[in-house]
Write a protein that holds these residues in place. Structure first.
Motif, PDB file in Angstrom:
ATOM      1  N   ASP A 161      -0.883   9.499  -7.179  1.00  0.00           N
ATOM      2  CA  ASP A 161      -1.476   8.330  -6.534  1.00  0.00           C
ATOM      3  C   ASP A 161      -2.989   8.348  -6.674  1.00  0.00           C
ATOM      4  OD1 ASP A 161       0.948   7.169  -5.250  1.00  0.00           O
ATOM      5  OD2 ASP A 161       1.009   9.157  -4.361  1.00  0.00           O
ATOM      6  N   ARG A 207       4.170  10.127   5.749  1.00  0.00           N
ATOM      7  CA  ARG A 207       3.074   9.512   4.993  1.00  0.00           C
ATOM      8  C   ARG A 207       2.595  10.551   4.012  1.00  0.00           C
ATOM      9  NH1 ARG A 207      -1.479   6.996   8.608  1.00  0.00           N
ATOM     10  NH2 ARG A 207      -0.448   5.114   9.284  1.00  0.00           N
ATOM     11  N   PHE A 209       1.143  11.331  -0.110  1.00  0.00           N
ATOM     12  CA  PHE A 209       0.748  10.847  -1.429  1.00  0.00           C
ATOM     13  C   PHE A 209       0.374  12.044  -2.291  1.00  0.00           C
ATOM     14  CE2 PHE A 209      -3.002  10.479   1.318  1.00  0.00           C
ATOM     15  CZ  PHE A 209      -3.979  11.128   0.582  1.00  0.00           C
ATOM     16  N   TRP A 330      -4.434   6.651   2.329  1.00  0.00           N
ATOM     17  CA  TRP A 330      -3.039   6.314   2.606  1.00  0.00           C
ATOM     18  C   TRP A 330      -2.855   4.796   2.641  1.00  0.00           C
ATOM     19  CZ3 TRP A 330       1.768   7.131   2.227  1.00  0.00           C
ATOM     20  CH2 TRP A 330       2.671   6.384   2.979  1.00  0.00           C
ATOM     21  N   THR A 331      -3.766   4.111   3.310  1.00  0.00           N
ATOM     22  CA  THR A 331      -3.666   2.649   3.403  1.00  0.00           C
ATOM     23  C   THR A 331      -3.732   2.025   2.007  1.00  0.00           C
ATOM     24  OG1 THR A 331      -4.808   2.811   5.499  1.00  0.00           O
ATOM     25  CG2 THR A 331      -4.694   0.627   4.520  1.00  0.00           C
ATOM     26  N   GLN A 334      -0.517   2.931  -0.096  1.00  0.00           N
ATOM     27  CA  GLN A 334       0.674   2.227   0.369  1.00  0.00           C
ATOM     28  C   GLN A 334       0.665   0.780  -0.136  1.00  0.00           C
ATOM     29  OE1 GLN A 334       0.953   1.605   4.493  1.00  0.00           O
ATOM     30  NE2 GLN A 334       3.068   2.293   4.605  1.00  0.00           N
ATOM     31  N   ARG A 337       1.392   0.712  -3.790  1.00  0.00           N
ATOM     32  CA  ARG A 337       2.750   1.102  -4.161  1.00  0.00           C
ATOM     33  C   ARG A 337       3.738  -0.042  -4.057  1.00  0.00           C
ATOM     34  NH1 ARG A 337       3.864   6.594  -0.842  1.00  0.00           N
ATOM     35  NH2 ARG A 337       2.882   8.075  -2.254  1.00  0.00           N
ATOM     36  N   ALA A 349       8.249  10.692  -1.896  1.00  0.00           N
ATOM     37  CA  ALA A 349       8.423  10.090  -0.576  1.00  0.00           C
ATOM     38  C   ALA A 349       9.583  10.801   0.092  1.00  0.00           C
ATOM     39  CB  ALA A 349       8.712   8.603  -0.710  1.00  0.00           C
ATOM     40  N   THR A 353      11.421   6.026   2.015  1.00  0.00           N
ATOM     41  CA  THR A 353      11.228   4.683   2.538  1.00  0.00           C
ATOM     42  C   THR A 353      10.718   3.732   1.458  1.00  0.00           C
ATOM     43  OG1 THR A 353       9.085   5.416   3.263  1.00  0.00           O
ATOM     44  CG2 THR A 353      10.783   5.253   4.951  1.00  0.00           C
ATOM     45  N   VAL A 354      10.224   4.318   0.357  1.00  0.00           N
ATOM     46  CA  VAL A 354       9.718   3.470  -0.721  1.00  0.00           C
ATOM     47  C   VAL A 354      10.907   3.080  -1.596  1.00  0.00           C
ATOM     48  CG1 VAL A 354       8.091   3.353  -2.621  1.00  0.00           C
ATOM     49  CG2 VAL A 354       7.596   4.785  -0.653  1.00  0.00           C
TER      50      VAL A 354
END
Ligand SMILES: Nc1nc2c(ncn2[C@@H]2O[C@H](COP(=O)(O)OP(=O)(O)OP(=O)(O)O)[C@@H](O)[C@H]2O)c(=O)[nH]1
Ligand SMILES: [Mg+2]
Length: 357
Positions: A161, A207, A209, A330-331, A334, A337, A349, A353-354
């Protein structure tokens, strides 16, 4: 483990087995009819993405991979067995290109993804196949079809990421060690890091990455200075770059702004798209600067850089200022993504959840 991110290999799928022409011959059964079976299919050569691998070193010396040939058909209605497939395990992030045509055959983007690289040939027909009401003793048979063969280039571009960019000794490895599960080598001499490392950052419950730490970049890298700029390919698939700068170099003759600009110039030389990628400034080693001088230093730095993007002031060693960096990242990650943005990577993940696309 040795890190290899580019290799050329030769692959060959299996040939199909030949069909058989034969007639049933048995006591008391005159004119038993055709009984030659078809040949078996040749095996395929298949690539399989293996989440446990992060280098192409296995293909450095093992350069030729052949699947099994199909067996020929035989009399007594026996069909040949299919040839054995060959499965080549490669790290996630491998791009497979046919060298002759220059075409990308496949990209391994998810663990366990399979791509057929070369198809085995079909088996030939035995004379049983040609039997009909008007031709009751066919003698035709066909040979098997040849399997495909290709010369392939395998190129690994790590999937992460966030990518770390910076001069040697900026503290990139210290930073990834402070925030993730990665334990890279850290030392006070340049080019400690010789190949990329990935680290999984847990920014909170469910959370996470992935950050890629790569070797340091110096002026002239495009011309081969230092370790060259070839490792920048591992930043090409990231969603964000952290440009890590040592704001308090031990050598007073070194100007951090000049260094930061040199890194950006090299980045742009390598790939304009990479240069345009979202990039944040991470000013490291702030613990070396006296408290009352810090604000001025940061202001002066960004002014001279003409930098208007996000700035984070941290000490990787003292683990200061990391929380805001991780939260903002993270924001960003996300949002990036979201499936509409292209690559969706479920690999890291833990709570899945992704969604996979
Ligand atoms: N004072 C201080 N020293 C730091 C900080 N971060 C890293 N260092 C030191 O800087 C030196 C280089 O750190 P590394 O993490 O190996 O630097 P790097 O950017 O990974 O360097 P290369 O792998 O050579 O490109 C080490 O001696 C670290 O202890 C920091 O925040 N403050
Ligand atoms: Mg390093």
């Amino acid at each position: 483990m040795k890190f290899v991110d580019e290799v050329v290999i030769d692959i060959a799928a299996g040939h199909g087995g030949a069909g058989c022409a034969s007639f049933r011959r048995e006591k008391f059964i005159p004119m038993g009819g055709p009984d030659g079976g078809d040949g078996g299919r040749g095996g395929d050569v298949v690539a399989l993405a293996d989440a446990g691998l992060n280098t192409l070193v296995d293909y450095r010396y093992a350069k030729r991979h052949e699947a099994g040939n199909g067996e020929p058909g035989r009399g007594s209605d026996q069909f040949g067995a299919a040839g054995r497939d060959v499965v080549l395990r490669m790290p996630v992030g491998t791009i497979i290109t046919d060298l002759a045509s220059g075409q990308v055959i496949g990209e391994l983007m998810q663990p366990d993804q399979r791509v057929v690289l070369a198809r085995g040939g079909d088996g030939g027909f035995g004379n049983l196949h040609y039997k009909s009401s008007t031709n009751r003793s066919p003698r035709q048979k066909t040979p098997g079809w040849p399997g495909e063969h290709r010369r392939l280039q395998l190129e690994l571009r790590l999937l992460a990421d966030v990518g770390l960019l910076g001069m040697p000794n900026a503290g990139k490895s210290t930073l990834i060690a402070a925030i993730s599960n990665a334990r890279p080598k850290i030392a006070d001499y340049p080019f400690t890091t010789l190949h990329p490392n990935l680290g999984v950052v847990r920014a909170g419950p469910s959370r996470s990455f992935v950050v890629a730490d790569i070797p340091g970049l110096i002026e002239g890298a495009a011309e081969g200075a230092g370790l060259g700029h070839h490792f920048l390919r591992h930043l090409q698939r990231t969603r964000l770059l952290w440009h890590v700068v040592d704001v308090a170099p031990l050598d007073p003759a070194v100007d951090p702004v000049r260094q930061a600009k040199a890194v950006l110039a090299e980045l742009r030389k390598y790939d304009d798209a990479l240069w345009r990628k979202p990039r944040w400034l991470v000013l490291n080693k702030i613990d070396m600067v006296e408290q009352h001088l810090r604000d001025d230093l940061v202001r002066e730095f960004t002014r001279r850089m003409r930098w208007r993007g996000p700035v984070f002031v941290v000490s990787a060693l003292a683990r200061e200022g990391l929380k805001p960096l991780l939260e903002a990242t993270w924001t960003h990650v996300q949002a990036a993504r979201a499936p509409a943005s292209g690559i969706v990577d479920v690999r890291f993940a833990p709570d899945k959840t992704v969604p996979a696309s």
